[in-house]
Scaffold this motif. Structure first.
Motif, short mmCIF file in Angstrom:
data_model
loop_
_atom_site.label_atom_id
_atom_site.label_comp_id
_atom_site.label_asym_id
_atom_site.label_seq_id
_atom_site.Cartn_x
_atom_site.Cartn_y
_atom_site.Cartn_z
N THR A 135 43.57 49.85 45.37
CA THR A 135 44.23 49.41 46.60
C THR A 135 45.74 49.63 46.63
OG1 THR A 135 42.49 47.79 46.69
CG2 THR A 135 44.26 47.54 48.27
N THR B 70 46.26 53.12 47.52
CA THR B 70 45.97 53.38 48.93
C THR B 70 47.19 53.06 49.78
OG1 THR B 70 43.72 52.71 48.50
CG2 THR B 70 44.35 52.93 50.78
N LYS C 237 39.87 48.20 54.05
CA LYS C 237 40.63 49.38 53.63
C LYS C 237 40.36 50.56 54.55
CE LYS C 237 41.05 50.25 48.98
NZ LYS C 237 40.48 50.24 47.62
N PHE D 155 48.76 45.74 52.79
CA PHE D 155 47.98 46.04 51.59
C PHE D 155 48.18 44.98 50.51
CE2 PHE D 155 47.27 50.25 53.38
CZ PHE D 155 45.96 50.45 53.00
#
Lengths: 100, 488
Positions: free
Chosen positions: B243, B246, B302, B346
């Motif tokens: 994550t 990302t 996500k 995030f």
């Protein structure tokens, strides 16, 4: 007499074969080879253009493409290998955990 | 050209040097790290490196453009702006990662090293004034991220995401390179300044080789910024990657690609702008529409943020199309705003995520807002800002971009964009509504929240700037405007 045009056409044809291969072939390593073919086609184009213009820049660029392609191959094959260890396949159609 | 090119000038790549030294420092120190509890030390080495690079790049601000490596790299306001942006993104990513890396059992040394290398590539891209350098920066960035995307050890998804990113990244590099080759053939140089001056003579503007080269270059960049129709990789890769990575990809790679896009297209290929503006116009409409519509029906947070990031690339493209001082300035401002609010979002996702990709489903968010008020409020700020609701910075970003587009006469494009941003309100608010107004399904396990001091720090920084840049945008906008003087 083979002139610049012929080299450029050959480069374009190789590039298209590479692109078509990426779309058609399902084996991850063959797909990767097709990508390498695209890069080689670009290198050929660079060398032909470099010669026709009498400047050295294009040939230098080819060295960088070769170096980077080698680095990419090292990383790419490692990724394919690690995925093969998990899934026992390198068929890109079977890598479907994430919606492709 | 009047550019002094005869010297190497190592100081020009000072930020990169500092980052690489810090990365090597992490690699060396990693050998002596015995227990998991010493891992944060590695992160702090990286963080200090980022701060050092930031200090070096700040020293370039406001000075005359200085060229190095025989005119291949430049240190000017534009590169200083983007370097700052990348270092903010990179620094916050490091902070977000420190707890995550431990919890997920990721090899910390490699992870932090590669994050720093990726940041180095981004900085190099923003500084390059030669297509060779741009290509090298892009590859340093990409190769690091191919590996980072697959770092989550126990996850097959992560490995798959890595493969997809690698395949499509390498594929798009092929297009980019072919575009560079044809541009070189048409203009006789890979230097951006030389290409610009050849094109300014307007003798070869209709040459097919030039136009084909421009199109291929645009395709290559299109892949990197996830512009439709080249966006298909983004949701898969963003979903599978760790994550924090990302988050880093969605802001850093995008900003780096936009920096290069602006340098190449708004800088050198300005003479061809009628052609590429038309293509980007279509690309922008497709990108934001596809991004927003697809985000509506996502259930994985996500994936939703991935489509949202595609949609935001569409908004930013409007600024590129509008061009000029107002449009380009708005692009830079928006990228800065987007970096902070998206990293913030995030950070919330990481807080709620648990080992093994659990709790990434939207339904896991039900009721979290009422149990953890601060976390819910943070997410609400980021979602409102992403949706473009005042007074948050996302609103000001959109406002500047849209008003620049109207000023340049792109009324149709602006109307489509406004409609799109209305659509986006639905899926952003849905997250907030889930968090505050719904109770978790009975029997469902309550999502545990994973609080880490560094993560809380990231949230505070992101919230502060998301609010501050919305309320007092003028100094940030001035910062953006000062960065683009060389285009005008």
């Amino acid at each position: 007499m083979v002139g610049t045009t012929q080299y450029l056409v050959l480069g374009a044809v190789l590039f298209c074969i590479g692109v078509a291969g990426v779309f058609i072939r399902r084996n991850a390593i063959v797909v990767f080879m097709c990508i390498e073919l695209m890069l080689s086609a670009v290198s050929l184009t660079f060398i032909a253009l470099s010669r026709s213009q009498g400047s050295i820049d294009g040939q230098i660029f080819v060295f960088f493409i070769m170096t980077v392609a080698a680095a990419e191959a090292a990383v790419g094959l490692a990724i394919i290998l690690s995925l093969y260890r998990r899934r026992q396949t390198i068929n890109v159609d079977e890598f479907d955990l994430l919606k492709w | 050209m009047g550019i002094e090119t005869g010297t190497v000038m190592l100081s020009i790549i000072g930020p990169e040097v500092v980052l690489v030294l810090a990365a090597l420092g992490i690699m060396m120190t990693d050998l002596f790290v015995k227990s998991d509890s010493e891992q944060p030390f590695l992160m702090w080495i990286g963080f200090v490196g980022m701060l050092g690079a930031l200090a070096v790049s700040a020293s370039f601000w406001g000075k005359e453009a200085a060229y190095g490596f025989y005119g291949m790299v430049v240190a000017d306001n534009f590169s200083a702006f983007f370097t700052t942006l990348f270092l903010i993104a990179g620094g916050l990513t490091l902070l977000m990662s420190s707890g995550y890396v431990r919890a997920q059992g990721i090899a910390a040394g490699e992870y932090y090293t590669l994050t720093l290398f990726a940041t180095t590539g981004m900085v190099l891209m923003a500084q390059s004034t030669d297509l060779i350098m741009l290509f090298l920066g892009l590859e340093v960035l990409s190769v690091s991220l191919y590996v980072l995307a697959g770092m989550a050890q126990d996850s097959t998804r992560s490995a798959e995401s890595s493969l997809k990113y690698f395949m499509l990244g390498a594929f798009s590099t092929g297009f980019l390179l072919y575009g560079i080759a044809l541009l070189y053939g048409a203009c006789g140089s890979t230097r951006l300044a030389d290409i610009g001056s050849v094109l300014a003579q307007k003798q070869i503007l209709r040459e097919p080789m030039l136009l084909a080269g421009m199109g291929l270059l645009l395709t290559g960049f299109g892949f990197k910024i996830a512009m439709a129709p080249f966006h298909r990789w983004a949701p898969d890769v963003y979903e599978g990657a760790p994550t924090p990575i990302t988050g880093f990809m969605s802001v850093g790679v995008k900003a780096a690609a936009f920096a290069a896009l602006l340098r190449v297209f708004a800088g050198s290929l300005a003479a061809l702008s009628p052609h590429w503006k038309e293509l980007l116009w279509i690309g922008s409409v497709l990108t934001m529409t596809i991004g927003n519509v697809a985000a509506l029906r996502q259930t994985n947070i996500k994936r939703m943020l991935a489509y949202s990031s595609i949609a935001h690339a569409g908004y930013i493209l409007i600024g590129v199309v509008a061009g000029g001082s107002a449009g380009t300035g708005a692009v830079l401002y928006y990228l800065l705003v987007y970096t902070l609010m998206n990293i913030g979002a995030f950070a919330v996702v990481i807080t709620i995520e648990q080992k093994g990709e659990k709790n990434l489903n939207l339904s896991a968010y039900a009721g979290i807002g009422s149990r953890h008020l601060a976390l819910g409020a943070a997410m609400a700020v980021f979602m409102f800002s992403l949706a473009g609701i005042p007074p948050f910075s996302g609103f000001m970003g959109k406002f500047y971009i849209f008003s620049a587009a109207v000023k340049e006469g792109y009324i149709g494009l602006t109307i489509i964009a406004v409609l799109n941003s209305l659509v986006s309100v639905y899926y952003y608010l849905r997250v907030t509504v889930m968090m505050f107004m719904q109770e978790p399904e009975s029997g469902a396990e309550e999502a545990a929240v994973f609080f880490h001091p560094a993560l809380a720090g990231v949230l505070l920084i992101a919230i502060f700037f998301t609010v501050q840049m919305g309320l007092f945008p003028s100094s940030y906008l001035q910062f953006a405007q000062d960065s683009i003087k060389m285009f005008l």
